[in-house]
Every structure is written in structure tokens, then in C-alpha cells.
Write a protein that holds these residues in place. Structure first.
Motif, PDB file in Angstrom:
ATOM      1  N   GLN A   1      12.105  12.365  25.285  1.00 45.17           N
ATOM      2  CA  GLN A   1      12.320  11.483  26.437  1.00 45.17           C
ATOM      3  C   GLN A   1      11.432  10.237  26.347  1.00 45.17           C
ATOM      4  N   LEU A   2      10.201  10.413  25.897  1.00 44.19           N
ATOM      5  CA  LEU A   2       9.307   9.264  25.727  1.00 44.19           C
ATOM      6  C   LEU A   2       9.848   8.333  24.654  1.00 44.19           C
ATOM      7  N   LEU A   3      10.347   8.902  23.578  1.00 46.66           N
ATOM      8  CA  LEU A   3      10.955   8.124  22.510  1.00 46.66           C
ATOM      9  C   LEU A   3      12.121   7.303  23.060  1.00 46.66           C
ATOM     10  N   GLY A   4      12.956   7.948  23.854  1.00 51.67           N
ATOM     11  CA  GLY A   4      14.106   7.260  24.432  1.00 51.67           C
ATOM     12  C   GLY A   4      13.704   6.145  25.374  1.00 51.67           C
ATOM     13  N   ALA A   5      12.644   6.370  26.150  1.00 50.80           N
ATOM     14  CA  ALA A   5      12.188   5.344  27.086  1.00 50.80           C
ATOM     15  C   ALA A   5      11.709   4.105  26.347  1.00 50.80           C
ATOM     16  N   VAL A   6      10.957   4.323  25.280  1.00 50.60           N
ATOM     17  CA  VAL A   6      10.456   3.193  24.488  1.00 50.60           C
ATOM     18  C   VAL A   6      11.613   2.467  23.811  1.00 50.60           C
ATOM     19  N   ALA A   7      12.527   3.219  23.214  1.00 51.72           N
ATOM     20  CA  ALA A   7      13.658   2.616  22.506  1.00 51.72           C
ATOM     21  C   ALA A   7      14.547   1.819  23.448  1.00 51.72           C
ATOM     22  N   ARG A   8      14.825   2.367  24.627  1.00 47.54           N
ATOM     23  CA  ARG A   8      15.675   1.648  25.581  1.00 47.54           C
ATOM     24  C   ARG A   8      14.998   0.377  26.060  1.00 47.54           C
ATOM     25  N   ASP A   9      13.698   0.443  26.261  1.00 47.46           N
ATOM     26  CA  ASP A   9      12.965  -0.759  26.661  1.00 47.46           C
ATOM     27  C   ASP A   9      13.075  -1.829  25.572  1.00 47.46           C
ATOM     28  N   ALA A  10      12.913  -1.417  24.317  1.00 54.64           N
ATOM     29  CA  ALA A  10      13.008  -2.366  23.198  1.00 54.64           C
ATOM     30  C   ALA A  10      14.413  -2.964  23.110  1.00 54.64           C
ATOM     31  N   ILE A  11      15.434  -2.144  23.300  1.00 62.06           N
ATOM     32  CA  ILE A  11      16.813  -2.632  23.241  1.00 62.06           C
ATOM     33  C   ILE A  11      17.064  -3.657  24.335  1.00 62.06           C
ATOM     34  N   GLU A  12      16.531  -3.408  25.531  1.00 63.48           N
ATOM     35  CA  GLU A  12      16.694  -4.367  26.621  1.00 63.48           C
ATOM     36  C   GLU A  12      16.005  -5.696  26.315  1.00 63.48           C
ATOM     37  N   LEU A  13      14.886  -5.620  25.584  1.00 64.99           N
ATOM     38  CA  LEU A  13      14.194  -6.858  25.191  1.00 64.99           C
ATOM     39  C   LEU A  13      15.025  -7.637  24.175  1.00 64.99           C
ATOM     40  N   ILE A  14      15.612  -6.928  23.221  1.00 68.42           N
ATOM     41  CA  ILE A  14      16.330  -7.592  22.132  1.00 68.42           C
ATOM     42  C   ILE A  14      17.684  -8.122  22.585  1.00 68.42           C
ATOM     43  N   ALA A  15      18.422  -7.290  23.318  1.00 69.40           N
ATOM     44  CA  ALA A  15      19.797  -7.633  23.655  1.00 69.40           C
ATOM     45  C   ALA A  15      19.953  -8.234  25.051  1.00 69.40           C
ATOM     46  N   GLY A  16      18.904  -8.165  25.862  1.00 68.23           N
ATOM     47  CA  GLY A  16      19.001  -8.657  27.226  1.00 68.23           C
ATOM     48  C   GLY A  16      18.572 -10.107  27.365  1.00 68.23           C
TER      49      GLY A  16
END
Length: 201
Positions: free
Chosen positions: A135-150
Motif C-alpha cells: 500500500q505504501l508503494l502504491g501511494a508513492v507511485a500514484r503520487d509520482a504519476i500525478e506529478l508526471i501526468a497531471g
């Protein structure tokens, strides 16, 4: 100290506060590959679990060390994700495209995230235990994706000081943050500018 804001120590021994503005960029402060190995603080899973209790996740709801269940394989996956972020974040900050391999790693890491719930007794927001390493891995990855694609990708910055490479998300209203911290690099720049003016005068 507010969760997500970290107390760092410069090579000269000066202490200063640094808010990277994002969970994924905050994770970079735990160490990294190559020249960043000397900053490593996550030597075993318990080290990283404790670090997460002071992360931006604790801004949403309290996160106690006893609530986190971080297995060795998940610990390794988090460090591999961190290594990828050391490639991805500078690329985004400089307007360059991240590699396909790193984007695939981010995309594959989003399977689970911590689950918020309302505590029946207190009616307060809490994280449903256990908060797993996946879950921690997913939280970090989703945050990174939002930075890149958002829409915030244009606000990922590298400190403007020539001898500082800290990365942060510029959350200021004006969008003109230049320094990792006004306590350190911003203050040093002001001192240099003042000396330059006085020498010219």
C-alpha cells in the motif's frame, strides 16, 4: 514538525527545514543510488516504516509504527521505486520525458494504497491497519504519476543553487519558488547578492 516537512543537515552542519511538497519527492530524502548512498537512512524495513510515520501520509491521518507492516520484499520494491524516482523526477524538472521502463515500473506499482476509514469511537479519519508495504508503494507511485501526468508537472523544480540538487513541488501561489529552503539556499543567495551589491557600490 508538520508531517512531510523534514529537518535536514547540510555538509557544513547547518540544520534547515525542507518541504518537498509531495510524497514521492519526499521519499528521495531517505537515500538513493550512487552518490546518494551516503544519505541512506533506510537500512532495514523498520527504518523505512518509521520514516513513513512522519511522511505526508500523516497529514491525512495519524500513522503509527505499529500500524505498518513492511515485509522485506516490499522494502526492496520501495527502494527500487525510489531509484526510479531519482531518474524520473530530475527529468520532469528539466522538461525531459522519463524513460518507458521507469514509467512501466510506476504504473505496475499502483495496485494498492492505504485505506482511509472512520474510527467508530472517535469519528476521526484513520488508516485501516495494517498499512502494508504494498500500500505504501502504491501511494508513492500514484503520487509520482500525478506529478508526471497531471497539471502539476510544470511545477516540479530543482533547487536553483549550483551546489544543491534537492527536488521539490512548487506549491506556492505565485509558482516562482526557486530554493529548496529559504533557511539554507535562499538565504545564501541573498547574502551573495548583498555582497555583490556592496562590492559594486
Amino acid at each position: 514538525m508538520t508531517p512531510g516537512t523534514r529537518l535536514l543537515v547540510s555538509a557544513e552542519g547547518d540544520r534547515y527545514r525542507f518541504d518537498p511538497g509531495s510524497l514521492s519527492l519526499e521519499l528521495l530524502l531517505t537515500g538513493g543510488p550512487g552518490p546518494y548512498e551516503r544519505y541512506e537512512i533506510a537500512h532495514i524495513p523498520a527504518d523505512l516504516a518509521e520514516w513513513f510515520t512522519g511522511s505526508r501520509l500523516a497529514l491525512t491521518a495519524p500513522l503509527a509504527i505499529g500500524d505498518i507492516q513492511l515485509r522485506p520484499a516490499e522494502f526492496t520494491a520501495l527502494k527500487e521505486l525510489r531509484n526510479a524516482l531519482y531518474r524520473v523526477a530530475p527529468a520532469v524538472a528539466h522538461g525531459e520525458p522519463p524513460s518507458d521502463d521507469d514509467l512501466t515500473l510506476l504504473n505496475n506499482a499502483t495496485a494498492a494504497t492505504p485505506r482511509p476509514r472512520i474510527d467508530p469511537e472517535t469519528r476521526q479519519l484513520v488508516w485501516a491497519p495494517p498499512v502494508t508495504g504494498k500500500q505504501l508503494l502504491g501511494a508513492v507511485a500514484r503520487d509520482a504519476i500525478e506529478l508526471i501526468a497531471g497539471g502539476r508537472s510544470g511545477r516540479v523544480r530543482e533547487c536553483s543553487a549550483s551546489d544543491c540538487h534537492l527536488l521539490f513541488l512548487d506549491t506556492s501561489r505565485s509558482g516562482n519558488r526557486r530554493w529548496c529552503s529559504m533557511e539554507r539556499c535562499g538565504n545564501r543567495a541573498k547574502i551573495r547578492a548583498y555582497r555583490a551589491r556592496t562590492e559594486t557600490a
